[in-house]
Design an enzyme around this catalytic site. Structure first.
Site, PDB file in Angstrom:
ATOM      1  N   LYS A  99      -1.890  -8.862   5.590  1.00 29.96           N
ATOM      2  CA  LYS A  99      -2.424  -7.596   6.084  1.00 29.96           C
ATOM      3  C   LYS A  99      -2.299  -6.557   4.981  1.00 29.96           C
ATOM      4  O   LYS A  99      -1.689  -6.803   3.960  1.00 29.96           O
ATOM      5  CB  LYS A  99      -1.626  -7.151   7.324  1.00 29.96           C
ATOM      6  N   GLU A 108       2.281  -0.390   9.770  1.00 27.72           N
ATOM      7  CA  GLU A 108       1.930  -1.498  10.669  1.00 27.72           C
ATOM      8  C   GLU A 108       3.133  -2.403  10.879  1.00 27.72           C
ATOM      9  O   GLU A 108       3.494  -2.744  12.000  1.00 27.72           O
ATOM     10  CB  GLU A 108       0.772  -2.308  10.079  1.00 27.72           C
TER      11      GLU A 108
HETATM   12  O1  DER Z   1      -5.064  -3.077   6.673  1.00 27.15           O
HETATM   13  C1  DER Z   1      -4.792  -3.826   7.619  1.00 27.15           C
HETATM   14  O2  DER Z   1      -3.713  -4.404   7.765  1.00 27.15           O
HETATM   15  C2  DER Z   1      -5.880  -4.123   8.598  1.00 27.15           C
HETATM   16  O3  DER Z   1      -5.362  -4.414   9.868  1.00 27.15           O
HETATM   17  C3  DER Z   1      -6.627  -5.327   8.068  1.00 27.15           C
HETATM   18  O4  DER Z   1      -5.673  -6.328   7.930  1.00 27.15           O
HETATM   19  C4  DER Z   1      -7.768  -5.785   8.926  1.00 27.15           C
HETATM   20  O5  DER Z   1      -8.760  -4.822   8.813  1.00 27.15           O
HETATM   21  P1  DER Z   1     -10.223  -5.109   9.366  1.00 27.15           P
HETATM   22  O6  DER Z   1     -10.054  -5.349  10.845  1.00 27.15           O
HETATM   23  O7  DER Z   1     -10.979  -3.853   9.066  1.00 27.15           O
HETATM   24  O8  DER Z   1     -10.745  -6.321   8.646  1.00 27.15           O
END
Ligand code: DER
Length: 242
Positions: A99, A108
């Site tokens: 991520k 996160e």
């Molecule tokens: O930045 C992050 O961790 C987001 O959750 C990424 O992992 C996924 O982003 P997306 O849903 O725009 O592909």
């Protein structure tokens, strides 16, 4: 189905299946998580959900949640979340994640570690056989002597062979630089993206080595955290559990 339609499908399903009235919910960051946030707002507005408190994982998710009227709290007052819902850049067969494409990995991880259930929402393009080659691994580092720290990161045995690239432009754009300024995260740090030709052999080892390096704040390997992954593919939705 377009990729956006797939993202909306899994975002909505995660909320419909895992968020109940009275819960404290971690709200993820990125284009897929934004649909989950949208759904929470919608169900609160319709009255189908009540008494929800949400903890955002980035400034931009906080702003989206505020626009939707979702009541917000922080971990300072609510350290135990019922569920957190977020996207991922890569999911391997053991449901280990990369991520941080959106630059929000630190908040996160802080939030998602506190959740009883961590629900990952992806379209099928995120599935991989081994973490690394499909998406550069983000590592959040302190700005002080960042070139030194980047050299030390790249020299770690568990990530040997990677190419380390300081993230430029906006922190949210993943490894695709969109400007000539160094990207700065919500926490005032920099991000180095590690580009791999071969899969990372031992993600847990890499996570440990990265985390123990002075100057590294955290990294985008989310190991042994996933409760379930909801996957939207052209043939429908599937759920994987460890
Ligand atoms: O930045 C992050 O961790 C987001 O959750 C990424 O992992 C996924 O982003 P997306 O849903 O725009 O592909």
């Amino acid at each position: 189905l377009t990729q956006d339609e797939l993202k909306k499908m899994v975002g909505y399903k995660a909320v419909d299946d895992y968020v109940k009235s009275g819960m404290v919910v971690g709200l993820g960051t990125g284009s897929t998580a934004a649909f989950a946030v949208e759904r929470v707002g919608e169900l609160l507005k319709s009255g189908e959900l009540t008494d929800i408190l949400a903890v955002p994982t980035s400034v931009r998710t906080k702003e989206q949640a505020e626009e939707l009227g979702i009541p917000l709290v922080t971990l300072d007052t609510h350290s135990e979340l019922d569920v957190a819902i977020d996207g991922a850049d890569e999911v391997d067969p053991n449901l280990q994640l990369v991520k941080g494409g959106g630059g929000a990995l630190l908040r996160e991880k802080l939030v998602e570690i506190c959740a009883e259930k961590f629900i990952v929402i992806v379209d099928e393009s995120k599935l991989c056989d081994g973490l690394g080659p499909g998406f550069p691994l983000p590592v959040e580092i302190t700005p002080f002597c960042h070139e030194h720290t980047i050299r030390k990161v790249a020299a770690l045995p568990s990530v040997a062979g990677c190419k380390a690239q300081l993230r430029m432009g906006s922190a949210a754009t993943g490894a695709a630089p969109d400007g000539d300024e160094i990207a700065v995260t919500d926490n005032g740090n920099y991000i180095v993206d590690l580009i791999f030709e071969e899969p990372i052999k031992d993600p847990a080892k890499a996570a440990e080595e990265l985390k123990s390096l002075c100057g590294v704040v955290d990294h985008g390997l989310f190991c042994n955290m996933t409760t379930a992954v909801i996957i939207a593919g052209s043939d429908g939705i599937s759920v994987k559990t460890p």
